[in-house]
Enzyme design. Structure first.
Site, PDB file in Angstrom:
ATOM      1  N   ARG A  44       0.759  -1.303   0.085  1.00 40.75           N
ATOM      2  CA  ARG A  44       0.039   0.198  -0.160  1.00 40.75           C
ATOM      3  C   ARG A  44       0.934   1.050  -0.006  1.00 40.75           C
ATOM      4  O   ARG A  44       0.462   2.497  -0.219  1.00 40.75           O
ATOM      5  CB  ARG A  44      -0.914   0.010   1.417  1.00 40.75           C
ATOM      6  CG  ARG A  44      -1.972  -1.059   1.489  1.00 40.75           C
ATOM      7  CD  ARG A  44      -2.639  -1.046   2.499  1.00 40.75           C
ATOM      8  NE  ARG A  44      -3.455   0.147   2.760  1.00 40.75           N
ATOM      9  CZ  ARG A  44      -4.850   0.017   2.305  1.00 40.75           C
ATOM     10  NH1 ARG A  44      -5.451  -1.179   1.642  1.00 40.75           N
ATOM     11  NH2 ARG A  44      -5.656   1.230   2.141  1.00 40.75           N
ATOM     12  N   GLY A 119      -5.020   8.761   4.645  1.00 43.02           N
ATOM     13  CA  GLY A 119      -6.052   9.556   4.170  1.00 43.02           C
ATOM     14  C   GLY A 119      -5.492  11.044   4.268  1.00 43.02           C
ATOM     15  O   GLY A 119      -4.118  11.170   4.159  1.00 43.02           O
ATOM     16  N   LYS A 488       1.883  -2.119 -18.193  1.00 46.96           N
ATOM     17  CA  LYS A 488       3.036  -2.997 -17.383  1.00 46.96           C
ATOM     18  C   LYS A 488       4.490  -2.538 -17.651  1.00 46.96           C
ATOM     19  O   LYS A 488       5.027  -2.791 -16.721  1.00 46.96           O
ATOM     20  CB  LYS A 488       2.783  -4.578 -17.965  1.00 46.96           C
ATOM     21  CG  LYS A 488       1.393  -5.042 -17.640  1.00 46.96           C
ATOM     22  CD  LYS A 488       1.226  -5.413 -16.039  1.00 46.96           C
ATOM     23  CE  LYS A 488       0.572  -4.152 -15.511  1.00 46.96           C
ATOM     24  NZ  LYS A 488      -0.766  -4.220 -15.281  1.00 46.96           N
ATOM     25  N   LYS A 603      -0.489  -0.053  -4.347  1.00 45.24           N
ATOM     26  CA  LYS A 603      -1.337  -0.866  -4.809  1.00 45.24           C
ATOM     27  C   LYS A 603      -2.807  -0.455  -4.889  1.00 45.24           C
ATOM     28  O   LYS A 603      -3.643  -0.356  -5.820  1.00 45.24           O
ATOM     29  CB  LYS A 603      -1.280  -2.212  -4.474  1.00 45.24           C
ATOM     30  CG  LYS A 603      -2.305  -3.418  -4.909  1.00 45.24           C
ATOM     31  CD  LYS A 603      -1.506  -4.746  -5.360  1.00 45.24           C
ATOM     32  CE  LYS A 603      -2.578  -5.509  -5.991  1.00 45.24           C
ATOM     33  NZ  LYS A 603      -2.379  -5.379  -7.670  1.00 45.24           N
TER      34      LYS A 603
HETATM   35  O1  M6R Z   1      -7.648  -1.888  -7.296  1.00 51.00           O
HETATM   36  P1  M6R Z   1      -7.970  -1.281  -8.454  1.00 51.00           P
HETATM   37  O2  M6R Z   1      -8.073  -2.171  -9.505  1.00 51.00           O
HETATM   38  O3  M6R Z   1      -9.278  -0.365  -8.598  1.00 51.00           O
HETATM   39  O4  M6R Z   1      -6.799  -0.303  -8.995  1.00 51.00           O
HETATM   40  C1  M6R Z   1      -6.786   0.425 -10.164  1.00 51.00           C
HETATM   41  C2  M6R Z   1      -5.536   0.732 -10.536  1.00 51.00           C
HETATM   42  O5  M6R Z   1      -4.765   1.581  -9.473  1.00 51.00           O
HETATM   43  C3  M6R Z   1      -4.578  -0.430 -11.023  1.00 51.00           C
HETATM   44  O6  M6R Z   1      -4.919  -1.131 -11.827  1.00 51.00           O
HETATM   45  C4  M6R Z   1      -3.181   0.023 -11.300  1.00 51.00           C
HETATM   46  O7  M6R Z   1      -3.386   0.800 -12.549  1.00 51.00           O
HETATM   47  C5  M6R Z   1      -2.213  -0.925 -11.592  1.00 51.00           C
HETATM   48  N1  M6R Z   1      -0.797  -0.804 -10.762  1.00 51.00           N
HETATM   49  C6  M6R Z   1      -1.848  -1.296 -12.780  1.00 51.00           C
HETATM   50  O8  M6R Z   1      -0.700  -2.474 -12.610  1.00 51.00           O
END
Ligand code: M6R
Length: 608
Positions: A44, A119, A488, A603
């Protein structure tokens, strides 16, 4: 590294953060439990970390810029107290530099309260001025610090009633926050509040572990209490009491978390990301065959909606773009994919005849949650397509499906993406009343066949390692995959990469193609094949080095990654991301990038 024994030592710069927070109270070694939890939460945020422990009447703090491992090493050299009460934090900064002083926990004036926070406190400047005018000394610019001062002040007034003190503090704060606090006057009681970002309590009879995420306490318990938004909580060893600021008491019920500890281990792989790419053998099959909960109700809601929006961010948005093709082609249903951060433009079309399909791996992405909150207020039905059980999106949705990818720890989304696409495909098929047009078992075998190409993909990556730019092109349903492949490469290998609709090349980007420029051409043999091949020839004619990904070889490809012949475009689409993920992974490995935790990213993006 800063080790604070008293508030006077503390001077640090301000920051706002995403972050992971955790606490422990009960029968156990708080320090070890909090540090292990922080390791699990590191996805996170990972630019700094810290812990605070209650040691008798005092609060002991250790915090520093750097990873949780660095914190662990540093704490090992100190004489940390043994205690059953502590909190911890791992940070992803959005404001202010990364430094020891910016790390959480933050202390109040007299070191009587320590707080970790995820937050943003929007009114912290006004609160800080008020607190300063009442004699509080601030030694940082962090928004978090006001919470520590406010709690200290309120606890000194309502010491015998921490509930009252907490309620007053939470009422004062504006913004989006989840925080956990310990206090020298609170003994084994931990105070916490949730107003936006997630907060869940791991529950045992002799201990409780409030945290941002269940993954941080799975080794200790699989009983979890997911806290409602706007909860205030007092947590003791084996007891949790929650209420709203209105005073209304909240019913709490632990639920079993269906995640195995083994699912969050690397299981012999060097990186979580590589393990998760390999997991797709099993996860795709599961996503294609698992019981899909309320899929019939969902199909009914979509059928009767006047407008269907697909809302998501990042990789999940790319899954939505693929879903647009799938819904149109299979079910004859028009959908509007919307980037969650750009939702406001679309909100005017959202009403009680709309369905919003919100797609999110974590179910905690702030932009997605904001969009669905607005959509719900306009009367739309919210359908969550999530991966993390118990997430905010899942709980907020009228109906939800779990994509069954299992926990994904690597910051780059890999297996969650293919599972999202598989799940959305199943929704489209249910809408059309047709069965899956391929054998799911065959897809699992085909994943294995693609994974067998790993070493040859690693060799291609070795040859491409020094390029500064890379392009990925695809047409039709392969266009979103080109976007995903480029994302990616950017986030894992830190190489500039651009995903393009193959037909768009000649409208500008072709000017950038020169001798040796790597261009990945996604060109499975379907209705897009010949047009994409023409675009491939256009880049080839300008000297591009072409990496063809297809189920059919062509002489124009300098490198060829063969996809298995599947006899169904949709089965091929499920496989197509794999070579792109492997290419990005091995490029990152070649370039020495931090693979599981790419720099500057987190993430779960729980701030706007
Ligand atoms: O948890 P989420 O699917 O809502 O996250 C969305 C994006 O933050 C996430 O897909 C991000 O783009 C990834 N790091 C891509 O690999």
């Amino acid at each position: 590294m800063i080790q604070l024994k008293s508030r006077e030592d503390a001077v640090w710069l301000g920051s706002r953060s995403l972050c992971g927070i955790i606490g422990f109270t009960g029968n156990g070694d708080a320090l070890g439990i909090v540090l292990r939890g922080l390791k699990r939460l590191e996805y996170r945020g990972y630019d700094s970390a810290g812990v605070a422990l209650l040691a008798g009447e005092r609060i002991w703090v250790a915090k520093r810029a750097g990873s949780v491992d660095e914190l662990i090493r540093t704490v090992g050299e100190l004489n940390a107290p043994r205690t059953g009460v502590g909190i911890g934090h791992t940070r992803w900064a959005t404001h202010g530099g990364v430094s020891d002083r910016n790390a959480h926990p933050h202390l109040s004036c007299h070191g009587e309260v320590a707080v970790v926070h995820n937050g943003i406190i929007e009114n912290y400047e006004a609160l800080r001025s008020e607190l300063e005018s009442r004699g509080h000394t601030f030694t940082s610019d962090t928004d978090t610090e006001v919470i520590a001062h406010l709690l200290e002040e309120e606890l000194s007034k309502h010491g015998s009633d921490p509930k009252e003190a907490l309620t007053r503090v939470v009422t004062t704060l504006k913004g989006s926050f989840a925080f956990i606090a310990i206090g020298s006057a609170l003994g084994s009681r931990i105070l916490a509040a949730r107003h936006g970002p997630p907060l869940v309590v791991g529950y045992r009879r002799d201990a409780c572990i409030p945290s941002s995420d269940v993954l941080s306490f799975l080794e200790l318990t699989d009983d979890a209490i997911f806290l409602e938004n706007e909860s205030c909580v007092v947590i003791g060893p084996g007891n949790v009491e929650a209420w709203l600021v209105s005073g209304e008491r909240l019913e709490l019920k632990p639920v079993k978390v269906a995640i195995e500890v083994a699912d969050i281990e690397k299981r012999g792989y060097v990186h979580h990301t590589l393990k998760e790419i390999h997991d797709q053998r099993a996860t795709l099959l599961r996503s294609l065959t698992a019981e899909l909960g309320p899929i019939d109700e969902i199909a009914k809601a979509i059928r009767s909606a006047k407008k269907v929006f697909l809302v998501a961010a990042g990789t999940s948005y790319h899954a939505c773009l693929i879903a647009k093709y799938v819904f149109a082609e299979i079910a004859g249903i028009d959908t509007t994919p919307v980037l969650a951060s750009e939702y406001s433009l679309h909100s005017r079309w959202v009403d009680n005849s709309s369905v919003v399909l919100a797609v999110s791996q974590s179910g905690e992405t702030a932009d997605v949650l904001d969009a669905v909150r607005d959509a719900k207020s306009r009367g739309a039905s919210i359908i969550g397509i999530v991966n993390m059980p118990g997430s905010s999106l899942e709980r907020f949705s009228d109906l939800h499906l779990n994509v069954s990818a299992g926990p994904e720890i690597g910051v780059a989304a890999t297996k969650s993406f293919t599972s999202q696409v598989a799940t959305l495909l199943r929704v489209a098929l249910r809408l059309s009343g047709s069965p899956i047009p391929f054998d799911p078992q065959r897809v699992a075998e085909a994943v294995e066949e693609v994974l067998e190409l790993e070493q040859s993909i690693a060799e291609i990556a070795r040859e491409l390692r020094d390029f500064k730019d890379l392009y990925v092109i695809g047409r039709g349903i392969h266009y979103p995959l080109a976007l995903e492949g480029a994302l990616k490469v950017k986030e894992l290998a830190y190489v500039h990469a651009e995903g393009l609709a193959a037909g768009e090349l000649k409208h500008g980007t072709l000017a950038l193609i020169e001798k040796g420029t790597p261009v990945v051409v996604l060109n499975p043999h379907d209705e897009t094949y010949h047009d994409t091949l023409s675009n491939c020839m256009e880049v080839k004619a300008r000297g591009a080095r072409v990496i063809g990904i297809s189920d059919e070889h062509h002489r124009s490809y300098d490198y060829f990654i063969r996809l298995p012949r599947m006899g169904s475009k949709y089965a091929t689409v499920l496989l197509e991301a794999l070579p792109l993920q492997l290419l990005a992974y091995y490029l990152a490995l070649e370039r020495g990038a931090e693979i599981d935790r790419p720099k500057n990213l987190a993430k779960s993006v729980t701030v706007k």
